[in-house]
Design a protein around this motif. Structure first.
Motif, PDB file in Angstrom:
ATOM      1  N   LEU A  15      -9.466  15.411   2.043  1.00  0.00           N
ATOM      2  CA  LEU A  15      -8.093  15.106   2.642  1.00  0.00           C
ATOM      3  C   LEU A  15      -7.523  16.315   2.795  1.00  0.00           C
ATOM      4  O   LEU A  15      -7.565  17.435   1.991  1.00  0.00           O
ATOM      5  N   GLU A  16      -6.557  16.630   3.976  1.00  0.00           N
ATOM      6  CA  GLU A  16      -5.873  17.697   4.141  1.00  0.00           C
ATOM      7  C   GLU A  16      -4.808  17.515   3.107  1.00  0.00           C
ATOM      8  O   GLU A  16      -4.480  16.546   2.465  1.00  0.00           O
ATOM      9  N   LYS A  17      -4.187  18.868   2.523  1.00  0.00           N
ATOM     10  CA  LYS A  17      -3.317  18.883   1.445  1.00  0.00           C
ATOM     11  C   LYS A  17      -2.107  17.860   1.530  1.00  0.00           C
ATOM     12  O   LYS A  17      -1.928  17.042   0.348  1.00  0.00           O
ATOM     13  N   PRO A  18      -1.451  17.680   2.624  1.00  0.00           N
ATOM     14  CA  PRO A  18      -0.289  16.694   2.485  1.00  0.00           C
ATOM     15  C   PRO A  18      -0.736  15.473   2.576  1.00  0.00           C
ATOM     16  O   PRO A  18      -0.064  14.463   1.942  1.00  0.00           O
ATOM     17  N   VAL A  19      -1.941  15.082   3.245  1.00  0.00           N
ATOM     18  CA  VAL A  19      -2.516  13.786   2.995  1.00  0.00           C
ATOM     19  C   VAL A  19      -2.708  13.356   1.544  1.00  0.00           C
ATOM     20  O   VAL A  19      -2.482  12.371   1.153  1.00  0.00           O
ATOM     21  N   ARG A  20      -3.614  14.139   1.100  1.00  0.00           N
ATOM     22  CA  ARG A  20      -4.007  13.915  -0.413  1.00  0.00           C
ATOM     23  C   ARG A  20      -2.900  13.673  -1.379  1.00  0.00           C
ATOM     24  O   ARG A  20      -2.611  12.964  -2.034  1.00  0.00           O
ATOM     25  N   LYS A  21      -1.874  14.542  -0.918  1.00  0.00           N
ATOM     26  CA  LYS A  21      -0.447  14.459  -1.759  1.00  0.00           C
ATOM     27  C   LYS A  21       0.144  13.258  -1.827  1.00  0.00           C
ATOM     28  O   LYS A  21       0.441  12.539  -2.588  1.00  0.00           O
ATOM     29  N   LYS A  22       0.241  12.832  -0.598  1.00  0.00           N
ATOM     30  CA  LYS A  22       0.814  11.651  -0.219  1.00  0.00           C
ATOM     31  C   LYS A  22      -0.009  10.223  -0.673  1.00  0.00           C
ATOM     32  O   LYS A  22       0.437   9.395  -1.484  1.00  0.00           O
ATOM     33  N   ALA A  23      -1.223  10.474  -0.673  1.00  0.00           N
ATOM     34  CA  ALA A  23      -2.420   9.331  -0.972  1.00  0.00           C
ATOM     35  C   ALA A  23      -2.047   9.319  -2.642  1.00  0.00           C
ATOM     36  O   ALA A  23      -2.150   8.428  -3.187  1.00  0.00           O
ATOM     37  N   ILE A  24      -1.859  10.398  -3.399  1.00  0.00           N
ATOM     38  CA  ILE A  24      -1.770  10.688  -4.578  1.00  0.00           C
ATOM     39  C   ILE A  24      -0.346   9.690  -5.190  1.00  0.00           C
ATOM     40  O   ILE A  24      -0.595   8.910  -6.098  1.00  0.00           O
ATOM     41  N   LYS A  49      -3.167   8.702   5.460  1.00  0.00           N
ATOM     42  CA  LYS A  49      -3.482   8.928   6.759  1.00  0.00           C
ATOM     43  C   LYS A  49      -2.777   8.550   7.890  1.00  0.00           C
ATOM     44  O   LYS A  49      -2.411   9.335   8.749  1.00  0.00           O
ATOM     45  N   GLU A  50      -2.256   7.307   7.657  1.00  0.00           N
ATOM     46  CA  GLU A  50      -1.333   6.699   8.893  1.00  0.00           C
ATOM     47  C   GLU A  50      -0.153   7.490   8.629  1.00  0.00           C
ATOM     48  O   GLU A  50       0.461   7.652   9.837  1.00  0.00           O
ATOM     49  N   TRP A  51       0.450   7.654   7.575  1.00  0.00           N
ATOM     50  CA  TRP A  51       1.741   8.558   7.491  1.00  0.00           C
ATOM     51  C   TRP A  51       1.552   9.721   8.262  1.00  0.00           C
ATOM     52  O   TRP A  51       2.267  10.106   8.867  1.00  0.00           O
ATOM     53  N   TYR A  52       0.385  10.449   8.144  1.00  0.00           N
ATOM     54  CA  TYR A  52       0.313  11.872   8.394  1.00  0.00           C
ATOM     55  C   TYR A  52       0.124  11.717  10.068  1.00  0.00           C
ATOM     56  O   TYR A  52       0.650  12.727  10.732  1.00  0.00           O
TER      57      TYR A  52
END
Length: 151
Positions: A15-24, A49-52
């Motif tokens: 996942l892209e960094k901001p997506v990964r952080k949000k998923a965490i 992913k939806e947020w991104y």
């Protein structure tokens, strides 16, 4: 298990960094709410992913630079496994017949071990991973030793 930007499920690695952080953040919050890891991970990834896709660039950049984590309930904030506790050190103390490992200030131990040695070993691993400290307590509750670990 608390996930961090350095220690997260392998399914989040691409996942892209901001997506990964949000998923965490989302997955940790879901665990606070009682979800099992195997359900929390795919749901968190999909929601991140939806947020991104729906967030504007400014929101993504602010979040990536350390924006606020997902809002959590008061109960969730008191639990050990939450990102807001990542800066807090670890503690090892006697609890009942075992030895507890917890974040400083947590109202609940993350794990209980039969021996102090097992608890210290686990707490050292967590403190080293987080780059924080470890406070060891004697059976009577007095502070025995404090150690610092750099991340």
């Amino acid at each position: 298990m608390v996930w961090t930007t350095n220690d997260y499920p392998s399914s989040m690695k691409n996942l892209e960094k901001p997506v990964r952080k949000k998923a965490i953040d989302i997955a940790n919050s879901m665990l606070d709410d009682g979800y099992k890891e195997e359900r929390a991970i795919p749901i968190a990834i999909e929601q991140a992913k939806e947020w991104y896709e729906n967030a504007d660039q400014e929101e993504i950049q602010n979040y990536e630079k350390g924006g606020k984590p997902t809002q959590r309930s008061k109960e969730g904030k008191e639990k050990t496994n939450n990102p807001e506790r990542l800066e807090e050190g670890q503690e090892v103390y006697k609890q009942g017949d075992g030895w507890a490992v917890a974040s400083s200030g947590s109202s609940q131990a993350s794990e209980i071990f039969n021996t102090k040695e097992e608890a210290v070993e686990r707490a050292i691993a967590i403190a080293k991973n987080k780059g924080t400290s470890l406070s060891l307590y004697r059976t009577d509750g007095t502070l025995e030793e404090t150690r610092k670990y750099d991340g």
